[in-house]
Design a protein around this motif. Structure first.
Motif: not given
Length: 354
Positions: A169-193
């Motif tokens: 549960s601490w990991n969100g049942m996986g890393w979906p949020g982290i991978l979505e942050q990666l996808a957002a960075y790849l699209r915008s090139g801006t800080d998504n952390r």
């Protein structure tokens, strides 16, 4: 005609006349020493392993070429915009590095495999990491695979042995949020952390001793004075305990609001303490919980967690979080030293004392 004499069986199995004098009969004494009939509960079983192995696998496909995705994962400057700020040794096989969230919490990482994607072969980054440098080590494997023109699939796998009971549960049942942050960075090139969280710090420390025995030792008044640096008060519910955070950061007041002993509360029946923590510069109190749980055979995991930072109304929360995280790191190291030789120098009132 006289009747034949009546016979009876003798001790040797032969028939003797009834008129013959009786002969002595000898019996062997039974074995009543217990060897022939062990006690009912004479067999003792013992546990030989109590391991849990857990794996979390998450995946995302992004509309970006594989080389661009690999750079976002392995270049320190790029990684700092969507995950954490790494130092210059990040993603170098055989090297250690720090993934810094800049709020006091970080990962200590040790890279094992770094293979860039090439000629249709997937790129692989595998490392071990420990939360704030003292938590249990888990393994993380990133796989970056070319899915055709302008598309890449990213799969991340984290594996752990005897992690905390709420690890998934601490990991969100996986890393979906982290991978979505990666996808957002790849699209915008801006800080998504994220800049900071309203929860935490959350720390874990492995102890080479069973959970109940460790908890009894750690909550002993003398031990509390050592590993929590108590200067006054106690862990009694309602009492206020003054704790020294360090030379430069002063003291905090810890007030236990709930204390549960072993075998008292369903479902885990494990002991824990809930408390509030206050500093003179804070307008409100911070919530906290300290607890322990088994972590394999003959081992345990001590944990602490804070929440409700948003209620403190602090203009600059990050310095306060860093102070508190560092306090718990040192406290947990002192707790570990109670059950074996410390990894570094002996822990005295000052971190540098010997």
């Amino acid at each position: 005609m006289p009747a034949p004499p009546t016979t009876q069986s003798g001790p040797n199995g032969r028939h003797a006349p009834a008129s013959a004098p009786p002969q002595a009969v000898w019996f062997a004494m039974p074995d009543i020493s217990g060897a022939a009939l062990p006690p009912l509960h004479s067999v003792t079983a013992r546990p030989v392993a109590q391991d849990r192995w857990e794996r979390l696998v998450s995946e995302v496909t992004v509309p970006h070429p594989v080389d661009e995705v690999w750079t976002a994962l392995t270049d320190p400057k790029a990684l700092g915009k969507w995950l954490a700020k790494p130092n210059g040794r990040w993603a170098k096989a055989g090297k250690e590095s720090i993934l810094d969230f800049e709020d006091g919490e970080f990962f200590l990482c040790g890279a094992e495999t770094v293979t860039a994607p090439s000629g249709g072969r997937a790129g692989t980054l595998r490392y071990l990491w420990r939360w704030v440098g003292i938590g249990p080590a888990t393994s993380v494997t990133w796989e970056v695979r070319d899915r055709g023109p302008g598309a890449t699939t990213v799969m991340v796998t984290e594996e752990a042995v005897n992690p905390p009971s709420d690890w998934r549960s601490w990991n969100g049942m996986g890393w979906p949020g982290i991978l979505e942050q990666l996808a957002a960075y790849l699209r915008s090139g801006t800080d998504n952390r994220w800049t900071w969280r309203r929860m935490g710090p959350y720390l874990q420390a492995e102890l080479p001793i069973p959970a109940f025995e460790a908890w009894e030792a750690l909550t002993n008044p003398g031990a509390v004075k050592h590993w929590l640096q108590r200067s006054a008060g106690s862990l009694t519910v309602g009492d206020t305990m003054t704790v020294v955070m360090g030379d430069a950061s002063g003291t905090v007041r810890v007030t236990v609001t709930k204390s549960v002993d072993a075998a008292q509360e369903f479902p885990s029946y494990m002991p824990y303490i809930e408390f509030t923590l206050a500093r003179p510069s804070w307008s409100e109190e911070l919530g906290g919980r300290l607890w322990i749980e088994p972590a394999g055979l003959g081992r345990s995991l001590l944990q602490v967690f804070h929440h409700s930072w948003e209620g403190l109304r602090i203009a600059e929360p990050l310095p306060e979080r860093r102070l508190l995280t560092n306090f718990w790191v040192l406290a947990f190291r002192r707790a570990q030293s109670m059950f074996g030789p410390p990894a570094g120098a002996p822990m005295g009132p000052h971190g540098w004392s010997t």
